[in-house]
Design a protein around this motif. Structure first.
Motif, PDB file in Angstrom:
ATOM      1  N   PRO A 289     -11.305  12.403   5.328  1.00  0.00           N
ATOM      2  CA  PRO A 289     -10.611  13.381   4.471  1.00  0.00           C
ATOM      3  C   PRO A 289     -11.487  13.870   3.312  1.00  0.00           C
ATOM      4  CG  PRO A 289      -9.887  11.182   3.901  1.00  0.00           C
ATOM      5  CD  PRO A 289     -10.831  11.034   5.081  1.00  0.00           C
ATOM      6  N   HIS A 290     -12.461  14.708   3.622  1.00  0.00           N
ATOM      7  CA  HIS A 290     -13.414  15.178   2.614  1.00  0.00           C
ATOM      8  C   HIS A 290     -12.725  15.833   1.416  1.00  0.00           C
ATOM      9  CE1 HIS A 290     -16.949  14.327   5.060  1.00  0.00           C
ATOM     10  NE2 HIS A 290     -16.292  14.832   6.089  1.00  0.00           N
ATOM     11  N   ASP A 291     -11.705  16.658   1.681  1.00  0.00           N
ATOM     12  CA  ASP A 291     -11.024  17.364   0.591  1.00  0.00           C
ATOM     13  C   ASP A 291     -10.337  16.386  -0.352  1.00  0.00           C
ATOM     14  OD1 ASP A 291     -11.898  19.776   1.545  1.00  0.00           O
ATOM     15  OD2 ASP A 291     -10.027  20.263   2.587  1.00  0.00           O
ATOM     16  N   ALA A 292      -9.751  15.323   0.203  1.00  0.00           N
ATOM     17  CA  ALA A 292      -9.075  14.327  -0.634  1.00  0.00           C
ATOM     18  C   ALA A 292     -10.083  13.572  -1.498  1.00  0.00           C
ATOM     19  CB  ALA A 292      -8.286  13.350   0.235  1.00  0.00           C
ATOM     20  N   VAL A 293     -11.249  13.287  -0.929  1.00  0.00           N
ATOM     21  CA  VAL A 293     -12.291  12.607  -1.708  1.00  0.00           C
ATOM     22  C   VAL A 293     -12.700  13.483  -2.890  1.00  0.00           C
ATOM     23  CG1 VAL A 293     -14.665  11.770  -1.680  1.00  0.00           C
ATOM     24  CG2 VAL A 293     -13.157  11.271   0.252  1.00  0.00           C
ATOM     25  N   LYS A 294     -12.921  14.778  -2.628  1.00  0.00           N
ATOM     26  CA  LYS A 294     -13.309  15.697  -3.699  1.00  0.00           C
ATOM     27  C   LYS A 294     -12.212  15.799  -4.757  1.00  0.00           C
ATOM     28  CE  LYS A 294     -16.168  18.516  -0.633  1.00  0.00           C
ATOM     29  NZ  LYS A 294     -16.251  19.802   0.090  1.00  0.00           N
ATOM     30  N   ARG A 295     -10.940  15.863  -4.309  1.00  0.00           N
ATOM     31  CA  ARG A 295      -9.822  15.966  -5.250  1.00  0.00           C
ATOM     32  C   ARG A 295      -9.712  14.707  -6.102  1.00  0.00           C
ATOM     33  NH1 ARG A 295      -5.960  16.252  -1.840  1.00  0.00           N
ATOM     34  NH2 ARG A 295      -4.438  14.681  -2.435  1.00  0.00           N
ATOM     35  N   TRP A 296      -9.885  13.544  -5.483  1.00  0.00           N
ATOM     36  CA  TRP A 296      -9.805  12.273  -6.205  1.00  0.00           C
ATOM     37  C   TRP A 296     -10.915  12.191  -7.250  1.00  0.00           C
ATOM     38  CZ3 TRP A 296     -12.804   7.926  -6.995  1.00  0.00           C
ATOM     39  CH2 TRP A 296     -12.130   6.809  -7.495  1.00  0.00           C
TER      40      TRP A 296
ATOM     41  N   PHE B 104      -3.713   8.454  -2.885  1.00  0.00           N
ATOM     42  CA  PHE B 104      -3.418   9.701  -2.172  1.00  0.00           C
ATOM     43  C   PHE B 104      -2.929   9.378  -0.758  1.00  0.00           C
ATOM     44  CE2 PHE B 104      -6.730  12.630  -4.446  1.00  0.00           C
ATOM     45  CZ  PHE B 104      -5.985  12.554  -5.611  1.00  0.00           C
ATOM     46  N   LYS B 105      -2.043  10.231  -0.252  1.00  0.00           N
ATOM     47  CA  LYS B 105      -1.556  10.049   1.121  1.00  0.00           C
ATOM     48  C   LYS B 105      -2.712  10.066   2.111  1.00  0.00           C
ATOM     49  CE  LYS B 105       1.687  11.852   4.540  1.00  0.00           C
ATOM     50  NZ  LYS B 105       2.704  12.882   4.855  1.00  0.00           N
ATOM     51  N   GLU B 106      -3.679  10.973   1.895  1.00  0.00           N
ATOM     52  CA  GLU B 106      -4.826  11.049   2.808  1.00  0.00           C
ATOM     53  C   GLU B 106      -5.625   9.754   2.811  1.00  0.00           C
ATOM     54  OE1 GLU B 106      -4.656  15.270   0.899  1.00  0.00           O
ATOM     55  OE2 GLU B 106      -4.032  13.213   0.388  1.00  0.00           O
ATOM     56  N   HIS B 107      -5.717   9.108   1.643  1.00  0.00           N
ATOM     57  CA  HIS B 107      -6.458   7.845   1.578  1.00  0.00           C
ATOM     58  C   HIS B 107      -5.642   6.699   2.167  1.00  0.00           C
ATOM     59  CE1 HIS B 107      -8.956   9.709  -1.875  1.00  0.00           C
ATOM     60  NE2 HIS B 107      -9.544   9.900  -0.715  1.00  0.00           N
TER      61      HIS B 107
ATOM     62  N   MET C 176       0.825  -1.205   0.000  1.00  0.00           N
ATOM     63  CA  MET C 176       0.000   0.000   0.000  1.00  0.00           C
ATOM     64  C   MET C 176       0.865   1.263   0.000  1.00  0.00           C
ATOM     65  SD  MET C 176      -2.966  -1.298   2.619  1.00  0.00           S
ATOM     66  CE  MET C 176      -3.977   0.168   2.503  1.00  0.00           C
ATOM     67  N   ASP C 177       1.951   1.225   0.763  1.00  0.00           N
ATOM     68  CA  ASP C 177       2.876   2.364   0.761  1.00  0.00           C
ATOM     69  C   ASP C 177       3.506   2.541  -0.615  1.00  0.00           C
ATOM     70  OD1 ASP C 177       2.379   2.978   3.413  1.00  0.00           O
ATOM     71  OD2 ASP C 177       4.089   1.827   4.169  1.00  0.00           O
ATOM     72  N   HIS C 178       3.818   1.422  -1.259  1.00  0.00           N
ATOM     73  CA  HIS C 178       4.394   1.482  -2.608  1.00  0.00           C
ATOM     74  C   HIS C 178       3.387   2.101  -3.577  1.00  0.00           C
ATOM     75  CE1 HIS C 178       6.844   0.425  -6.030  1.00  0.00           C
ATOM     76  NE2 HIS C 178       5.872  -0.318  -6.547  1.00  0.00           N
TER      77      HIS C 178
ATOM     78  N   VAL D 276      -6.139   6.767   5.865  1.00  0.00           N
ATOM     79  CA  VAL D 276      -7.472   6.384   6.347  1.00  0.00           C
ATOM     80  C   VAL D 276      -7.397   5.072   7.128  1.00  0.00           C
ATOM     81  CG1 VAL D 276      -9.660   5.402   5.500  1.00  0.00           C
ATOM     82  CG2 VAL D 276      -8.891   7.620   4.678  1.00  0.00           C
ATOM     83  N   LEU D 277      -6.440   4.224   6.780  1.00  0.00           N
ATOM     84  CA  LEU D 277      -6.319   2.907   7.407  1.00  0.00           C
ATOM     85  C   LEU D 277      -5.408   2.982   8.630  1.00  0.00           C
ATOM     86  CD1 LEU D 277      -6.937  -0.145   7.301  1.00  0.00           C
ATOM     87  CD2 LEU D 277      -4.887  -0.405   5.889  1.00  0.00           C
ATOM     88  N   PHE D 278      -5.988   2.758   9.799  1.00  0.00           N
ATOM     89  CA  PHE D 278      -5.215   2.743  11.044  1.00  0.00           C
ATOM     90  C   PHE D 278      -4.690   1.335  11.292  1.00  0.00           C
ATOM     91  CE2 PHE D 278      -8.569   5.989  11.712  1.00  0.00           C
ATOM     92  CZ  PHE D 278      -7.748   7.106  11.750  1.00  0.00           C
ATOM     93  N   CYS D 279      -3.522   1.249  11.902  1.00  0.00           N
ATOM     94  CA  CYS D 279      -2.919  -0.065  12.155  1.00  0.00           C
ATOM     95  C   CYS D 279      -2.295  -0.077  13.545  1.00  0.00           C
ATOM     96  CB  CYS D 279      -1.862  -0.365  11.093  1.00  0.00           C
ATOM     97  SG  CYS D 279      -1.088  -1.980  11.289  1.00  0.00           S
ATOM     98  N   GLU D 280      -2.712  -1.032  14.356  1.00  0.00           N
ATOM     99  CA  GLU D 280      -2.185  -1.175  15.713  1.00  0.00           C
ATOM    100  C   GLU D 280      -2.086  -2.654  16.061  1.00  0.00           C
ATOM    101  OE1 GLU D 280      -1.075   1.241  17.490  1.00  0.00           O
ATOM    102  OE2 GLU D 280      -1.959   3.027  16.565  1.00  0.00           O
ATOM    103  N   PHE D 281      -1.297  -2.948  17.078  1.00  0.00           N
ATOM    104  CA  PHE D 281      -1.178  -4.310  17.586  1.00  0.00           C
ATOM    105  C   PHE D 281      -2.108  -4.555  18.777  1.00  0.00           C
ATOM    106  CE2 PHE D 281       2.929  -3.254  15.677  1.00  0.00           C
ATOM    107  CZ  PHE D 281       3.074  -4.304  14.791  1.00  0.00           C
ATOM    108  N   ASP D 282      -2.554  -3.460  19.418  1.00  0.00           N
ATOM    109  CA  ASP D 282      -3.379  -3.532  20.622  1.00  0.00           C
ATOM    110  C   ASP D 282      -4.809  -3.088  20.302  1.00  0.00           C
ATOM    111  OD1 ASP D 282      -4.370  -1.576  23.112  1.00  0.00           O
ATOM    112  OD2 ASP D 282      -3.601  -3.533  23.732  1.00  0.00           O
ATOM    113  N   PRO D 283      -5.816  -3.894  20.655  1.00  0.00           N
ATOM    114  CA  PRO D 283      -7.191  -3.538  20.282  1.00  0.00           C
ATOM    115  C   PRO D 283      -7.696  -2.254  20.925  1.00  0.00           C
ATOM    116  CG  PRO D 283      -7.175  -5.471  21.711  1.00  0.00           C
ATOM    117  CD  PRO D 283      -5.761  -5.201  21.327  1.00  0.00           C
ATOM    118  N   ASN D 284      -7.333  -2.005  22.181  1.00  0.00           N
ATOM    119  CA  ASN D 284      -7.778  -0.781  22.832  1.00  0.00           C
ATOM    120  C   ASN D 284      -7.190   0.452  22.158  1.00  0.00           C
ATOM    121  OD1 ASN D 284      -9.588  -1.205  25.226  1.00  0.00           O
ATOM    122  ND2 ASN D 284      -7.974  -2.645  25.772  1.00  0.00           N
ATOM    123  N   LYS D 285      -5.918   0.388  21.828  1.00  0.00           N
ATOM    124  CA  LYS D 285      -5.283   1.518  21.151  1.00  0.00           C
ATOM    125  C   LYS D 285      -5.906   1.733  19.774  1.00  0.00           C
ATOM    126  CE  LYS D 285      -0.784   3.554  20.173  1.00  0.00           C
ATOM    127  NZ  LYS D 285       0.687   3.384  20.213  1.00  0.00           N
TER     128      LYS D 285
END
Length: 196
Positions: A182-189, A156-159, A146-148, A162-171
């Motif tokens: 990211p409303h502006d990124a959606v409009k730009r896309w 887009f970087k904003e998109h 995905m980074d590639h 959008v995906l958060f990634c953690e090892f701990d469920p509470n975090k």
């Protein structure tokens, strides 16, 4: 958020850490008063996350198709089971019921659900948070891909963010609760699509 849709694998032949993490996520969801929306199965991580929620006194809504609604596959102890005619309707129903989405380790079905959810966020079809619970660093290769894609200009970087990634469920849930779409990124896309 009142409900979380969890995408995850249904295989029982996986490392015990995955099953344990799924059960823990279920307990955390119930403790936070969040209902679980998921595919309705009783095997693998699917069964473990549902069992965790139920053991902690929470609500679990399964969404399943007729061919999978069998004694060997379907969880029979849920708060509710919705049966939809096909996979497209199943995914649509899960999206309708959920206020946020978490993908745990899984296979093709999990990848499909995750990327459809991300694509819908990219086009503004929903404004709900999406997270990865990255047990045993399972998603490291996918995150690198995905980074590639972002670095090559396909995402887009904003998109990507959008995906958060953690090892701990509470975090992860804390991070998802702070999500701002990211409303502006959606409009730009969308504008870029019109220009092509």
């Amino acid at each position: 958020m009142n409900s979380i849709c969890v995408f995850c694998g249904s295989s029982d032949t996986v490392h015990a850490d995955y099953l344990s993490a799924a059960r823990t996520l279920g307990i955390v969801l119930a403790e936070r008063g969040l209902s679980l929306i998921y595919g309705g199965g009783k095997t693998g991580l699917m069964g473990a996350v549902a069992d965790g929620v139920l053991e902690a006194g929470g609500e679990v809504i399964g969404v399943i198709i007729p061919s999978m609604n069998t004694k060997s596959l379907a969880h029979d102890g849920l708060s509710r089971m919705d049966v939809t005619p096909d996979m497209h309707a199943r995914k649509a129903r899960m999206h309708e019921l959920a206020d946020g989405y978490i993908a745990m380790p899984g296979g093709y079905g999990t990848f499909d659900e995750l990327f459809e959810t991300l694509a819908w966020a990219q086009t503004g079809a929903h404004e709900k948070p999406v997270g990865l619970l990255n047990i045993r660093n399972y998603y490291a290769p996918l995150l690198a891909a995905m980074d590639h894609a972002m670095n090559e200009g396909f995402v887009f970087k904003e998109h990507r963010n959008v995906l958060f990634c953690e090892f701990d469920p509470n975090k992860l849930l804390d991070t998802m609760a702070e999500y701002v779409h990211p409303h502006d990124a959606v409009k730009r896309w969308m504008r870029e699509g019109e220009e092509q």
